[in-house]
Scaffold this motif. Structure first.
Motif, PDB file in Angstrom:
ATOM      1  N   ILE A 392     -37.967 -69.139  27.492  1.00  0.00           N
ATOM      2  CA  ILE A 392     -38.022 -68.398  28.653  1.00  0.00           C
ATOM      3  C   ILE A 392     -38.713 -69.967  29.751  1.00  0.00           C
ATOM      4  CG2 ILE A 392     -40.728 -68.005  29.241  1.00  0.00           C
ATOM      5  CD1 ILE A 392     -41.455 -67.358  26.352  1.00  0.00           C
ATOM      6  N   PRO A 393     -38.639 -70.575  29.253  1.00  0.00           N
ATOM      7  CA  PRO A 393     -38.873 -71.716  31.023  1.00  0.00           C
ATOM      8  C   PRO A 393     -37.172 -71.852  31.532  1.00  0.00           C
ATOM      9  CG  PRO A 393     -39.219 -73.019  29.183  1.00  0.00           C
ATOM     10  CD  PRO A 393     -38.996 -72.091  28.354  1.00  0.00           C
ATOM     11  N   VAL A 394     -36.146 -71.072  30.505  1.00  0.00           N
ATOM     12  CA  VAL A 394     -34.850 -71.896  31.062  1.00  0.00           C
ATOM     13  C   VAL A 394     -34.464 -70.697  31.460  1.00  0.00           C
ATOM     14  CG1 VAL A 394     -32.435 -71.123  30.276  1.00  0.00           C
ATOM     15  CG2 VAL A 394     -33.826 -73.474  29.274  1.00  0.00           C
ATOM     16  N   ALA A 395     -34.693 -69.259  30.968  1.00  0.00           N
ATOM     17  CA  ALA A 395     -35.039 -67.693  31.718  1.00  0.00           C
ATOM     18  C   ALA A 395     -35.955 -67.774  33.506  1.00  0.00           C
ATOM     19  CB  ALA A 395     -35.300 -66.456  30.467  1.00  0.00           C
ATOM     20  N   ILE A 396     -37.062 -68.667  32.864  1.00  0.00           N
ATOM     21  CA  ILE A 396     -37.294 -68.282  34.252  1.00  0.00           C
ATOM     22  C   ILE A 396     -36.880 -68.901  35.428  1.00  0.00           C
ATOM     23  CG2 ILE A 396     -39.596 -69.454  35.895  1.00  0.00           C
ATOM     24  CD1 ILE A 396     -41.081 -68.906  33.042  1.00  0.00           C
ATOM     25  N   GLY A 397     -36.291 -70.147  35.119  1.00  0.00           N
ATOM     26  CA  GLY A 397     -35.758 -71.226  35.800  1.00  0.00           C
ATOM     27  C   GLY A 397     -34.451 -70.474  36.443  1.00  0.00           C
ATOM     28  N   CYS A 398     -33.258 -70.343  35.472  1.00  0.00           N
ATOM     29  CA  CYS A 398     -32.214 -69.084  35.429  1.00  0.00           C
ATOM     30  C   CYS A 398     -32.225 -68.386  36.839  1.00  0.00           C
ATOM     31  CB  CYS A 398     -31.645 -68.523  34.890  1.00  0.00           C
ATOM     32  SG  CYS A 398     -31.290 -69.942  33.517  1.00  0.00           S
ATOM     33  N   PHE A 399     -33.168 -67.345  36.780  1.00  0.00           N
ATOM     34  CA  PHE A 399     -33.345 -66.144  37.678  1.00  0.00           C
ATOM     35  C   PHE A 399     -33.725 -66.573  38.878  1.00  0.00           C
ATOM     36  CE2 PHE A 399     -33.160 -63.630  33.652  1.00  0.00           C
ATOM     37  CZ  PHE A 399     -31.909 -62.542  34.440  1.00  0.00           C
ATOM     38  N   ILE A 400     -34.978 -67.568  39.179  1.00  0.00           N
ATOM     39  CA  ILE A 400     -36.015 -68.000  40.032  1.00  0.00           C
ATOM     40  C   ILE A 400     -34.892 -68.923  41.109  1.00  0.00           C
ATOM     41  CG2 ILE A 400     -37.061 -69.408  41.558  1.00  0.00           C
ATOM     42  CD1 ILE A 400     -39.240 -69.520  39.222  1.00  0.00           C
ATOM     43  N   ALA A 401     -33.987 -69.642  40.363  1.00  0.00           N
ATOM     44  CA  ALA A 401     -33.053 -70.201  41.456  1.00  0.00           C
ATOM     45  C   ALA A 401     -32.203 -69.032  41.855  1.00  0.00           C
ATOM     46  CB  ALA A 401     -32.026 -71.340  40.529  1.00  0.00           C
ATOM     47  N   LYS A 402     -31.509 -68.303  41.120  1.00  0.00           N
ATOM     48  CA  LYS A 402     -30.461 -67.680  41.454  1.00  0.00           C
ATOM     49  C   LYS A 402     -30.756 -66.534  42.448  1.00  0.00           C
ATOM     50  CE  LYS A 402     -27.999 -62.891  41.056  1.00  0.00           C
ATOM     51  NZ  LYS A 402     -27.965 -61.518  40.960  1.00  0.00           N
ATOM     52  N   TYR A 403     -32.064 -66.028  42.545  1.00  0.00           N
ATOM     53  CA  TYR A 403     -32.324 -65.354  43.781  1.00  0.00           C
ATOM     54  C   TYR A 403     -32.880 -65.631  45.056  1.00  0.00           C
ATOM     55  CZ  TYR A 403     -31.319 -61.110  40.751  1.00  0.00           C
ATOM     56  OH  TYR A 403     -31.017 -59.989  39.687  1.00  0.00           O
ATOM     57  N   THR A 404     -33.629 -66.750  44.243  1.00  0.00           N
ATOM     58  CA  THR A 404     -33.387 -67.450  46.152  1.00  0.00           C
ATOM     59  C   THR A 404     -32.282 -67.747  46.652  1.00  0.00           C
ATOM     60  OG1 THR A 404     -35.803 -68.670  44.462  1.00  0.00           O
ATOM     61  CG2 THR A 404     -34.516 -69.704  46.541  1.00  0.00           C
TER      62      THR A 404
END
Length: 419
Positions: A392-404
Motif C-alpha cells: 500500500i505505501p509503495v503504491a501511494i509513493g509510486c502514483f504520487i511521484a509519477k503524477y507530480t
C-alpha cells in the motif's frame, strides 16, 4: 497462397513467445551473473589502491568506443528509443548485432565503475531477440511488438526476480499505445516462463533485508518522500538530456570519452558508493543506519549521494557508456528515503522504519523517471524480502511521484523528442 488461420497464428505466437522467453531468461541471467561477479571483484581489488578508481571508467568506456568503431562498424546504440522506432515503423527492425553490442557494452560500463546498471542493456538486447524471432518465423511475422514485449518481459523479470514487474514494464513502457490482447498474451507467456525459471536461477534480491511491518502514522511522511522523489526524477531526466546533448556536441572522440569518464572516476574516488550500479551502497547504508545517529556531516553526505548518483550516471551515458535510468533512480531514491526517515526520526522522534522508506523512495523515483507506476510498484515489492507487506505505501509513493513529476515535466528520458 494459403494463410494460416487465427488459431494457428495464436498457437504460433504462444510457442514463439515461450521460445524467445527461454532464450532471454538465459541471456539476462548470464549478463546479470557475470556483471555482478566482475563488478564486485574489480571494486574490491581497487579499494587497495583507491586512485585506480579515477581511470577505471575510462578503461570501460574506451573499450566500448573501440568495440563500436571496429567490431560493430560505428553503428550507434540509442537505448530504448530504438525499440520505439522499431515498433512505430513496419520497416524498422533491431538487427542481430544489438544483442552482443548491448550485452558487451552494458557489461563493460558497469564492471569498470560506470554509474549505471545493466537493465536497459538487457532490455534492448532481449528486444532484439524478439525481432529476430519475428523475422525468422513465418507464422509470427505480423507480431513484432508482441515478440519484442515477450523478450523484454523475460529480461526485466530475470534481472529483478519479478515476472509481474517484467510484464508491466513491457506493457507500460514498451508497448505503450500498442497494447492489445496479443501483446498481453505474449507478455504473459514470457512472464510464466520467467516465473518457472526463477526457482532454478535462485536470484538474490537487491536489498538484503526483510520488511517486517509498516505503520499508518508514517503515511504523511511517505507522501512527503513521494513528492521529493518526483523532483529527484525530474532533476535526473533533465540532467541526462542536457549532458547527452552537451557531450554529443564534442566532435573530438578522445576528449568526449575521457572527459566524461574521468569526471566519473573522480566522483567515485571521493564517493565509492557511486561505483557501478551502486546497489551495494543501499545495503551498506541501511546496515550503518542502525548504528548511526543523524548529524550534519551524515546529512550532507546522504544528500550529496542523492544528487551525485543521477549526475554521475548522466556523465557515464554522455561519455558513451551503456545503461539507463533504472539503477540510478532506485539508488538515488533509496538514499533519499534513508535520509528522510532518519531526519524525521531525529527531528520529531517519528519512529519511522528506515528500510521501508528506502524501498519506497527508490521505486517512487523510478516510477516518476520512467512513467511506469505499476512496474515500479511490483518491482519495489520484489527487490526486498517481505516486500508485499508494504504494498500500500509503495503504491501511494509510486502514483504520487509519477503524477507530480508529470505535472511539472511532461516528458521522461524515454519520451523526450528533442527541441
Amino acid at each position: 497462397m494459403k494463410y494460416p488461420n487465427h488459431s494457428a497464428r495464436m498457437v504460433g505466437l504462444v510457442v514463439a513467445s515461450i521460445a524467445i522467453a527461454i532464450i532471454c531468461v538465459t541471456l539476462a541471467d548470464s549478463l546479470k551473473s557475470i556483471t555482478e561477479h566482475a563488478e564486485t571483484f574489480i571494486f574490491n581489488q581497487s579499494k587497495k589502491v583507491p586512485l585506480v578508481y579515477i581511470i577505471l571508467p575510462s578503461v570501460g568506456i574506451t573499450a566500448i568506443y573501440f568495440l563500436r568503431k571496429y567490431v560493430f562498424r560505428g553503428k550507434p546504440n540509442k537505448g530504448i528509443k530504438e525499440i520505439y522506432q522499431c515498433i512505430d515503423s513496419r520497416k524498422n527492425t533491431l538487427p542481430a548485432f544489438k544483442v552482443p553490442s548491448h550485452y558487451l557494452n552494458g557489461f563493460l560500463t558497469v564492471i569498470f565503475g560506470g554509474s549505471t546498471g545493466i537493465e536497459v542493456s538487457t532490455v534492448v538486447a532481449t528486444a532484439a531477440v524478439g525481432t529476430m524471432g519475428q523475422r525468422n518465423i513465418s507464422l509470427v511475422k505480423h507480431y513484432k511488438t508482441e515478440l519484442i514485449c515477450a523478450g523484454v518481459t523475460a529480461g526485466i523479470a530475470t534481472i529483478f526476480a519479478s515476472p509481474i514487474a517484467g510484464f508491466f514494464f513491457a506493457v507500460e513502457v514498451i508497448a505503450r499505445k500498442n497494447i492489445n490482447r496479443t501483446v498481453l498474451l505474449s507478455s504473459a507467456c514470457a512472464a510464466l516462463v520467467s516465473w518457472a525459471s526463477l526457482a532454478r536461477l535462485n536470484s538474490e534480491r537487491i536489498v538484503d533485508f526483510t520488511v517486517q511491518s509498516w505503520n499508518a502514522h508514517a503515511i504523511p511522511y511517505f507522501i512527503i518522500l513521494s513528492l521529493a522523489s518526483s523532483f529527484v526524477a525530474i532533476y535526473f531526466t533533465k540532467t541526462v538530456i542536457y549532458l547527452k546533448k552537451f557531450f554529443g556536441n564534442i566532435s573530438n572522440n578522445f576528449l568526449r570519452v575521457n572527459s566524461g569518464a574521468l569526471l566519473v572516476g573522480i566522483a567515485i574516488l571521493f564517493f565509492p558508493q557511486l561505483y557501478g550500479d551502486s546497489y551495494h551502497a543501499i545495503n551498506e547504508l541501511l546496515f550503518d543506519s542502525h548504528s548511526q545517529n543523524l548529524n550534519l556531516q551524515l546529512s550532507i553526505f546522504l544528500l550529496a549521494l542523492v544528487f551525485l548518483k543521477p549526475l554521475v550516471a548522466a556523465l557515464t551515458l554522455g561519455a558513451g557508456g551503456d545503461g539507463g535510468v533504472f539503477a540510478p533512480s532506485i539508488v538515488a531514491g533509496a538514499v533519499l528515503g534513508i535520509l528522510t526517515a532518519m531526519l524525521f526520526n531525529y527531528l520529531f522522534d517519528a519512529d519511522l522504519i528506515i528500510l521501508n522508506f528506502a524501498i519506497i523512495g527508490g521505486v517512487a523515483v523510478l516510477s516518476a523517471a520512467i512513467d511506469a507506476p505499476l512496474t515500479s510498484i511490483f518491482l519495489g515489492c520484489s527487490i526486498v524480502n517481505g516486500g508485499y507487506v508494504i504494498f500500500i505505501p509503495v503504491a501511494i509513493g509510486c502514483f504520487i511521484a509519477k503524477y507530480t513529476a508529470k505535472y511539472f515535466c511532461s516528458y521522461t528520458v524515454y519520451s523526450y523528442k528533442g527541441k
